[in-house]
Design a protein around this motif. Structure first.
Motif, PDB file in Angstrom:
ATOM      1  N   ASP A 208       6.590  -4.980  -9.506  1.00  0.00           N
ATOM      2  CA  ASP A 208       5.295  -5.479  -9.820  1.00  0.00           C
ATOM      3  C   ASP A 208       4.018  -5.014  -9.350  1.00  0.00           C
ATOM      4  O   ASP A 208       2.939  -4.936  -9.931  1.00  0.00           O
ATOM      5  N   THR A 209       4.142  -4.570  -8.054  1.00  0.00           N
ATOM      6  CA  THR A 209       2.749  -3.975  -7.370  1.00  0.00           C
ATOM      7  C   THR A 209       2.449  -2.750  -8.125  1.00  0.00           C
ATOM      8  O   THR A 209       1.336  -2.426  -8.364  1.00  0.00           O
ATOM      9  N   VAL A 210       3.503  -1.747  -8.247  1.00  0.00           N
ATOM     10  CA  VAL A 210       3.430  -0.659  -8.849  1.00  0.00           C
ATOM     11  C   VAL A 210       3.024  -0.621 -10.241  1.00  0.00           C
ATOM     12  O   VAL A 210       1.889   0.110 -10.623  1.00  0.00           O
ATOM     13  N   ARG A 211       3.576  -1.564 -10.861  1.00  0.00           N
ATOM     14  CA  ARG A 211       3.152  -1.672 -12.536  1.00  0.00           C
ATOM     15  C   ARG A 211       1.534  -2.070 -12.369  1.00  0.00           C
ATOM     16  O   ARG A 211       0.860  -1.669 -13.389  1.00  0.00           O
ATOM     17  N   LEU A 212       1.130  -3.141 -11.470  1.00  0.00           N
ATOM     18  CA  LEU A 212      -0.152  -3.512 -11.734  1.00  0.00           C
ATOM     19  C   LEU A 212      -1.220  -2.444 -11.258  1.00  0.00           C
ATOM     20  O   LEU A 212      -2.171  -2.261 -11.912  1.00  0.00           O
ATOM     21  N   ALA A 213      -0.464  -1.790 -10.090  1.00  0.00           N
ATOM     22  CA  ALA A 213      -1.422  -0.765  -9.795  1.00  0.00           C
ATOM     23  C   ALA A 213      -1.726   0.444 -10.670  1.00  0.00           C
ATOM     24  O   ALA A 213      -2.664   1.116 -10.522  1.00  0.00           O
ATOM     25  N   SER A 214      -0.878   0.944 -11.270  1.00  0.00           N
ATOM     26  CA  SER A 214      -0.902   1.874 -12.167  1.00  0.00           C
ATOM     27  C   SER A 214      -1.289   1.649 -13.848  1.00  0.00           C
ATOM     28  O   SER A 214      -1.181   2.678 -14.641  1.00  0.00           O
ATOM     29  N   ASN A 215      -1.592   0.364 -13.959  1.00  0.00           N
ATOM     30  CA  ASN A 215      -1.958  -0.201 -15.276  1.00  0.00           C
ATOM     31  C   ASN A 215      -0.784  -0.024 -16.383  1.00  0.00           C
ATOM     32  O   ASN A 215      -0.994   0.341 -17.459  1.00  0.00           O
TER      33      ASN A 215
ATOM     34  N   LEU B 261       0.816  -0.930  -0.107  1.00  0.00           N
ATOM     35  CA  LEU B 261       0.011   0.128   0.035  1.00  0.00           C
ATOM     36  C   LEU B 261       0.655   1.171  -0.066  1.00  0.00           C
ATOM     37  O   LEU B 261       0.581   2.333  -0.700  1.00  0.00           O
ATOM     38  N   GLU B 262       1.943   1.194   0.725  1.00  0.00           N
ATOM     39  CA  GLU B 262       2.811   2.373   0.743  1.00  0.00           C
ATOM     40  C   GLU B 262       3.391   2.661  -0.457  1.00  0.00           C
ATOM     41  O   GLU B 262       3.581   3.861  -0.814  1.00  0.00           O
ATOM     42  N   TYR B 263       3.996   1.484  -1.469  1.00  0.00           N
ATOM     43  CA  TYR B 263       4.545   1.916  -2.431  1.00  0.00           C
ATOM     44  C   TYR B 263       3.485   2.387  -3.447  1.00  0.00           C
ATOM     45  O   TYR B 263       3.957   3.259  -4.346  1.00  0.00           O
ATOM     46  N   ILE B 264       2.332   1.769  -3.358  1.00  0.00           N
ATOM     47  CA  ILE B 264       1.406   2.404  -4.523  1.00  0.00           C
ATOM     48  C   ILE B 264       1.149   3.859  -3.982  1.00  0.00           C
ATOM     49  O   ILE B 264       0.880   4.571  -5.186  1.00  0.00           O
ATOM     50  N   ARG B 265       0.722   4.052  -3.013  1.00  0.00           N
ATOM     51  CA  ARG B 265       0.617   5.591  -2.527  1.00  0.00           C
ATOM     52  C   ARG B 265       1.742   6.547  -2.963  1.00  0.00           C
ATOM     53  O   ARG B 265       1.561   7.521  -3.487  1.00  0.00           O
TER      54      ARG B 265
ATOM     55  N   TYR C  94      12.392  -5.473  -3.714  1.00  0.00           N
ATOM     56  CA  TYR C  94      12.136  -4.257  -4.899  1.00  0.00           C
ATOM     57  C   TYR C  94      11.772  -5.025  -6.157  1.00  0.00           C
ATOM     58  O   TYR C  94      10.877  -4.380  -7.009  1.00  0.00           O
ATOM     59  N   LEU C  95      11.715  -6.171  -6.607  1.00  0.00           N
ATOM     60  CA  LEU C  95      11.228  -6.713  -7.607  1.00  0.00           C
ATOM     61  C   LEU C  95       9.403  -6.706  -7.288  1.00  0.00           C
ATOM     62  O   LEU C  95       8.628  -6.533  -8.111  1.00  0.00           O
ATOM     63  N   ASN C  96       9.137  -7.317  -6.167  1.00  0.00           N
ATOM     64  CA  ASN C  96       7.780  -7.379  -5.788  1.00  0.00           C
ATOM     65  C   ASN C  96       7.371  -5.843  -5.760  1.00  0.00           C
ATOM     66  O   ASN C  96       6.066  -5.944  -6.236  1.00  0.00           O
ATOM     67  N   ALA C  97       8.002  -4.875  -5.083  1.00  0.00           N
ATOM     68  CA  ALA C  97       7.437  -3.659  -5.054  1.00  0.00           C
ATOM     69  C   ALA C  97       7.154  -3.173  -6.755  1.00  0.00           C
ATOM     70  O   ALA C  97       6.061  -2.421  -6.760  1.00  0.00           O
TER      71      ALA C  97
ATOM     72  N   TYR D 213      11.185   1.704 -12.219  1.00  0.00           N
ATOM     73  CA  TYR D 213      11.409   0.432 -13.261  1.00  0.00           C
ATOM     74  C   TYR D 213      12.542   0.308 -13.690  1.00  0.00           C
ATOM     75  O   TYR D 213      13.342  -0.755 -13.827  1.00  0.00           O
ATOM     76  N   LYS D 214      13.581   1.558 -13.956  1.00  0.00           N
ATOM     77  CA  LYS D 214      14.923   1.662 -14.306  1.00  0.00           C
ATOM     78  C   LYS D 214      15.733   1.006 -13.188  1.00  0.00           C
ATOM     79  O   LYS D 214      16.670   0.297 -13.505  1.00  0.00           O
ATOM     80  N   ALA D 215      15.516   1.637 -12.182  1.00  0.00           N
ATOM     81  CA  ALA D 215      16.521   1.270 -11.028  1.00  0.00           C
ATOM     82  C   ALA D 215      16.511  -0.296 -10.688  1.00  0.00           C
ATOM     83  O   ALA D 215      17.459  -1.169 -10.434  1.00  0.00           O
ATOM     84  N   THR D 216      15.153  -1.047 -10.839  1.00  0.00           N
ATOM     85  CA  THR D 216      14.962  -2.270 -10.366  1.00  0.00           C
ATOM     86  C   THR D 216      15.468  -3.056 -11.536  1.00  0.00           C
ATOM     87  O   THR D 216      16.385  -4.196 -11.338  1.00  0.00           O
ATOM     88  N   ALA D 217      15.717  -2.797 -12.842  1.00  0.00           N
ATOM     89  CA  ALA D 217      16.071  -3.462 -13.908  1.00  0.00           C
ATOM     90  C   ALA D 217      17.760  -3.525 -13.523  1.00  0.00           C
ATOM     91  O   ALA D 217      18.526  -4.644 -14.033  1.00  0.00           O
ATOM     92  N   SER D 218      18.291  -2.262 -13.298  1.00  0.00           N
ATOM     93  CA  SER D 218      19.700  -2.200 -13.325  1.00  0.00           C
ATOM     94  C   SER D 218      20.137  -3.154 -11.938  1.00  0.00           C
ATOM     95  O   SER D 218      21.202  -3.863 -12.047  1.00  0.00           O
ATOM     96  N   LEU D 219      19.334  -3.177 -10.945  1.00  0.00           N
ATOM     97  CA  LEU D 219      19.603  -4.129  -9.547  1.00  0.00           C
ATOM     98  C   LEU D 219      19.667  -5.502 -10.330  1.00  0.00           C
ATOM     99  O   LEU D 219      20.455  -6.237  -9.849  1.00  0.00           O
TER     100      LEU D 219
END
Length: 348
Positions: free
Chosen positions: A188-195, A119-123, A183-186, A146-152
């Motif tokens: 994916d959560t943000v991607r889903l929440a933001s369509n 929820l905190e990441y979505i907000r 961070y991978l889960n975060a 998204y970019k930082a996660t891909a680099s990680l």
């Protein structure tokens, strides 16, 4: 494409920037060898500046000779950095990249409120669902995530099997693995929440042509009728309860996170389609605002909230007011009707 097996072609003159590893199992030398190993040196975003060669033919000495021949022909008369090709310690560079990637994503996500759950990441990355402009305005933060996660992920994958040799203790190995998963889960959560999950439907025909032309395989067998279907379409086709259990199960029953994920998907659809029928989508946006406000004020039960949000999803997928005649079967035909109807009476 994750793996490409090359028998005779594509070792020279083949440009694939994402290529990071090259496994050599054939004898080569001189220019051909140097061209082959250069398949991994194409830049692919800011997080890739070198590649890896896995040598099964013990060609390292020949690689050194090929590099020596290449650098001897370089023009050193111009100003700028020395054009020499340098060989680096792979694990040392890999560790440096991993530490830099971790530091970057930790700093990016530092403003996320504790306990830094879904929820905190979505907000933080999607904003307040009561403010229509928030989702669009926070797009740069989501792109950075998204970019930082891909680099990680790339930096971690490069040395994941050799963390001990890179100098990490068992405790640090476990800590870093947990951070990467977090961070991978975060993301994916943000991607889903933001369509903003990648929709490959636009490339489906081209990919099928390439596969059918160049790869021998059995005919594909469809195992699900909902491949490539958006979250809102699934709500309409299977029901909101089924979507929550199948698509949003990763949110572990967090009602607020589930609600805001659905709300952001609805808001994203409204923003994308608004110009097709402004009056209709303004009314839908107002209904969404009302439902969100009631949910947050606990003025309606959660089950009633889900029922009403599902009704909105159905209206959006229909793309028209209930009163629009069936003959108005395109957005262009429905838009004037909706404007006139909205000015004369409520169609809610």
């Amino acid at each position: 494409m994750k793996l490409l097996i090359v028998v005779d072609k594509l070792l020279t003159g083949f440009d694939a920037p994402p290529c990071t590893y090259l496994y050599i199992d054939k004898s080569m030398q001189d220019h051909g060898l140097f061209q082959a190993i250069c398949r991994t040196n194409r830049l692919d975003g800011e997080d890739k500046d070198f590649g890896y060669i896995v040598d099964y033919k013990d060609l390292f000495k020949k690689v050194e000779n090929a590099i020596a021949v290449y650098t001897s022909e370089l023009d050193r008369s111009t100003e700028g950095p020395d054009p020499d090709v340098l060989l680096h310690d792979r694990l040392k560079k890999g560790k440096e990249r991993l530490e830099q990637a971790l530091e970057s994503i930790v700093l990016l996500c530092e403003p996320v409120e504790p306990p830094k759950g879904e929820l905190e990441y979505i907000r933080f990355f999607c904003g307040n669902t009561e403010i229509p402009a928030d989702l669009k305005e926070r797009e740069p933060q989501r792109a950075a995530l998204y970019k930082a996660t891909a680099s990680l992920v790339r930096a971690y994958a490069n040395i994941a099997d050799e963390m001990d040799a890179a100098g990490y203790s068992a405790a640090n190995v476990a800590r870093i693995k947990k951070q990467v998963e977090h961070y991978l889960n975060a993301r994916d959560t943000v991607r889903l929440a933001s369509n903003e999950s990648l929709d490959l439907k636009a490339y489906e025909a081209d990919m099928r042509h390439l596969t059918n032309t160049y790869i021998e395989a059995d005919e594909p067998r469809k195992i699900s009728p909902f491949d490539g279907t958006s979250l809102l379409e699934l709500i309409v086709k299977t029901g909101i309860a089924e979507v929550i259990s199948s698509q949003l199960a990763g949110l572990k029953g967090n009602k607020d996170a589930i609600a805001e994920t659905i709300e952001n998907n609805v808001r994203s659809k409204i923003i994308k389609e608004h110009l097709n029928d402004p009056a209709f989508y303004e009314k839908i946006s107002a209904l969404l605002d009302e439902i969100i406000a009631n949910r947050k004020a606990k003025a309606i039960e959660y089950e009633e909230y889900l029922k009403r949000i599902a009704e909105i999803a159905q209206r959006i997928e229909m793309g028209q007011a209930h009163e629009a005649p069936p003959s108005l079967n395109t957005p262009g035909k429905r838009a004037p009707f909706t404007i006139i109807w909205a000015r004369t009476k409520s169609w809610r």
